[in-house]
Design a protein around this motif. Sequence first.
Motif, short mmCIF file in Angstrom:
data_model
loop_
_atom_site.label_atom_id
_atom_site.label_comp_id
_atom_site.label_asym_id
_atom_site.label_seq_id
_atom_site.Cartn_x
_atom_site.Cartn_y
_atom_site.Cartn_z
N GLU A 185 0.83 -1.20 0.00
CA GLU A 185 0.00 0.00 0.00
C GLU A 185 0.86 1.25 0.00
OE1 GLU A 185 -3.20 0.52 -0.38
OE2 GLU A 185 -3.46 -1.64 -0.74
N ALA A 186 1.96 1.22 0.77
CA ALA A 186 2.87 2.37 0.79
C ALA A 186 3.53 2.56 -0.58
CB ALA A 186 3.93 2.17 1.87
N VAL A 187 3.85 1.47 -1.26
CA VAL A 187 4.44 1.57 -2.59
C VAL A 187 3.44 2.19 -3.57
CG1 VAL A 187 5.23 0.21 -4.56
CG2 VAL A 187 6.08 -0.31 -2.28
N ARG A 188 2.19 1.79 -3.46
CA ARG A 188 1.17 2.36 -4.36
C ARG A 188 1.00 3.85 -4.12
NH1 ARG A 188 -1.46 -2.67 -2.98
NH2 ARG A 188 -1.55 -4.06 -4.80
N ARG A 189 1.14 4.29 -2.87
CA ARG A 189 1.02 5.72 -2.60
C ARG A 189 2.18 6.51 -3.21
NH1 ARG A 189 -0.69 3.86 2.58
NH2 ARG A 189 1.42 4.18 3.41
N VAL A 190 3.37 5.88 -3.26
CA VAL A 190 4.54 6.57 -3.79
C VAL A 190 4.53 6.59 -5.32
CG1 VAL A 190 7.07 6.55 -3.91
CG2 VAL A 190 5.91 6.07 -1.74
N ALA A 191 4.21 5.46 -5.93
CA ALA A 191 4.33 5.35 -7.40
C ALA A 191 3.09 4.72 -8.02
CB ALA A 191 5.57 4.53 -7.77
N GLY A 192 1.93 5.02 -7.47
CA GLY A 192 0.70 4.38 -7.91
C GLY A 192 0.37 4.61 -9.37
N ASP A 193 0.64 5.81 -9.89
CA ASP A 193 0.29 6.12 -11.28
C ASP A 193 1.11 5.32 -12.28
OD1 ASP A 193 -1.54 7.91 -10.32
OD2 ASP A 193 -0.19 9.64 -10.48
N ASP A 194 2.30 4.88 -11.88
CA ASP A 194 3.19 4.16 -12.80
C ASP A 194 3.13 2.65 -12.60
OD1 ASP A 194 4.27 6.46 -14.06
OD2 ASP A 194 5.50 6.82 -12.28
N ILE A 195 2.39 2.17 -11.61
CA ILE A 195 2.39 0.74 -11.28
C ILE A 195 1.22 0.05 -11.97
CG2 ILE A 195 2.09 -0.94 -9.43
CD1 ILE A 195 3.55 0.95 -7.58
N GLU A 196 1.53 -1.06 -12.61
CA GLU A 196 0.49 -1.87 -13.25
C GLU A 196 0.03 -2.99 -12.35
OE1 GLU A 196 0.42 -4.88 -17.01
OE2 GLU A 196 1.03 -2.83 -17.44
N LEU A 239 11.23 5.28 -5.23
CA LEU A 239 11.00 4.25 -4.21
C LEU A 239 12.19 4.14 -3.26
CD1 LEU A 239 9.30 1.46 -6.37
CD2 LEU A 239 8.22 2.94 -4.67
N ARG A 240 13.40 4.26 -3.81
CA ARG A 240 14.58 4.21 -2.94
C ARG A 240 14.59 5.39 -1.97
NH1 ARG A 240 19.01 2.75 -7.67
NH2 ARG A 240 18.68 0.47 -7.66
N GLU A 241 14.15 6.53 -2.42
CA GLU A 241 14.11 7.70 -1.55
C GLU A 241 13.05 7.53 -0.46
OE1 GLU A 241 13.47 12.55 -1.91
OE2 GLU A 241 13.49 11.27 -3.71
N ALA A 242 11.92 6.90 -0.81
CA ALA A 242 10.84 6.72 0.17
C ALA A 242 11.11 5.57 1.12
CB ALA A 242 9.52 6.48 -0.57
N PRO A 297 17.17 1.70 2.76
CA PRO A 297 17.46 0.37 3.33
C PRO A 297 17.89 0.42 4.78
CG PRO A 297 19.20 1.07 1.83
CD PRO A 297 18.09 2.06 1.68
N GLN A 298 18.28 1.61 5.30
CA GLN A 298 18.65 1.72 6.70
C GLN A 298 17.44 1.62 7.62
OE1 GLN A 298 19.28 3.96 4.38
NE2 GLN A 298 21.51 4.09 4.10
N GLN A 299 16.26 1.94 7.10
CA GLN A 299 15.05 1.95 7.91
C GLN A 299 14.09 0.82 7.60
OE1 GLN A 299 13.18 5.81 7.69
NE2 GLN A 299 15.13 6.91 7.76
N PHE A 300 14.19 0.24 6.41
CA PHE A 300 13.25 -0.79 5.99
C PHE A 300 14.00 -2.10 5.73
CE2 PHE A 300 11.20 3.19 5.09
CZ PHE A 300 9.86 2.97 5.42
N PRO A 301 13.31 -3.24 5.94
CA PRO A 301 14.00 -4.54 5.85
C PRO A 301 14.17 -5.06 4.44
CG PRO A 301 11.73 -4.89 6.45
CD PRO A 301 11.91 -3.40 6.37
N PHE A 302 14.33 -4.19 3.47
CA PHE A 302 14.52 -4.63 2.10
C PHE A 302 15.28 -3.56 1.32
CE2 PHE A 302 10.16 -3.02 2.70
CZ PHE A 302 10.24 -1.84 1.99
#
Length: 562
Positions: free
Chosen positions: A74-85, A386-389, A392-397
């Motif tokens: 859901e967080a990914v869709r908020r960041v790049a929702g218009d470009d995600i298929e 997505l890398r900016e949002a 890797p220091q804060q998220f487990p991926f």
Amino acid sequence: MYKLMLCLRYLRTRYIALASIISVTLGVATMVVVNSVMSGFSHEMHVRLHGILSDIVMESHSLDGFYHGEAHMEAVRRVAGDDIESIATTVHVPGMLGIYYRNEWHPRQVTIIGIDDKTYNSVSDFSKYLKHPSNRQQVDFNLKEAGYDGPAGSPLVESGWNYRRGKIAYQKALEEEMQRFEILHQTGHMPADPSRIAATPSPLKDTAEEPVVPKFSDDPEAPPLPGPPPQELAERMAQNEPAPTGAAETEGDPFNQRHRYAEMDTTFDPMKHQSPGIILGMAVASIRQRNAEGEVKDYFLAVPGDDVRLTFPSAESPPQAVSETFTVVDFYESKMNEYDAGFAFVPLSKLQSLRYMTHPELGSAISTIQIRLKPGADLAAVTNRLREAFPPQQFPFRIQSWKDMQGPLLAAVQMEKTILNILLFLIIGVAGFGILATFYMIVVEKTKDIGILKSLGASGGGIMSIFLGYGLSLGIVGSGVGCILGLLFVWNINHIAKLIELITGREVFDPTIYYFQEIPTIVEPMAIVMVVTGAMLIAVLASVLPAIRAARLHPVEALRYE
């Protein structure tokens, strides 16, 4: 007008110009062929690399994976929702595959990928490379009756449920025969001729006082297992009707035969049931090599319908080895040996369960989030957002595009193509130096003609244009013929390869190495235009210095000794 006439005359009568034309022709033809073949290989590599990888991959730092997959998506869709298929999740874990073949285990190191068969194909071209037509339409992990394609599109005859039932029946018959042989040996009824074993009656039938009747429980009062159900009861079971409850109907069925037969149906029978499905890379379960006649053949250790054994680490701390039997339900053949020889696909939920990746509060853990972008979306820009949002220091991926993941390989192919272009362009450069030397000779030889032209009023620019036009005509003829020859070679390259094989007796394009049936080629119009333009430019530049020298000749000096 005289300039054009002289250019055409020199072009027709000067045989030394033919050598320059041939040099340009060979250089252009070679560059057209090499560019087309390299573009074909590069395209095939891109397609096959991208066929299993989605556009963007969010990959876990550890084998244990990470939780809250839905929240992250859901967080990914908020960041790049218009470009995600589309978005899907997977689990990746290294494992060891065991294939039992010819009474011994054959281990294979594989990367096990847990996928959701309903969503995974929306983020990759995975299904395009499966061997059963129905799986290419919609992936599932159920074994099919038959109809699997083998390598190079040839049918895989021994595969599917037909093969599995025949194999199990043969194994059961073999086991029964071995047991019977052992009983004959123990009771002393072994015939002198072993071939008569099959015709010898079983001593069990002679020694058993009464048949052993299996029961549902250890209770001595429990009734024996009833025989086949009556026809009407079988019909009710097939129609899912309730069991009879009336006194007349329940007579003879005091222990609810329907319930017992339902329990019997849940017993695993390899003739009717399969283990959890697994899709193997083609090269994991087969060996490609040449037979005694020199033909390339695929020898299979396992086919759809066979059972294999997977061993992999659990997600516990410390991890424990987990083993499970799976049934091969299909093959994956991308013709990319790195994938075909190293990947095994299993149901996502099954892999999560076996690895203990399910938490009562956190849900199920995942290893990657796969993202496919809409056509025309800027891959690099979306990846950077997505890398900016999600640092890797804060998220487990960590977040990578498919080009980042295969960067070294793609860079090596591009570097090879660039170096080859530079080296082959030197061939045209050599032809340019040949044109330069030829024109200097022509200027010296035609000094008197140049003097006469100048004395008749020809300007220095006019004399210069004669030689520049001569060089341009050499470039046009040489590059034009070279382009045509190169394209003809590319369009018939596989026939030419077979002809060379007949002449030399050696294979030009070994399918056991490249996993291609034909040499891939792609003609890029822009590359052709650049090669032809470059060749003509070199020919013109090579004629500049001789043209300048001819233009500077003084008519008196040119005619002094005539």
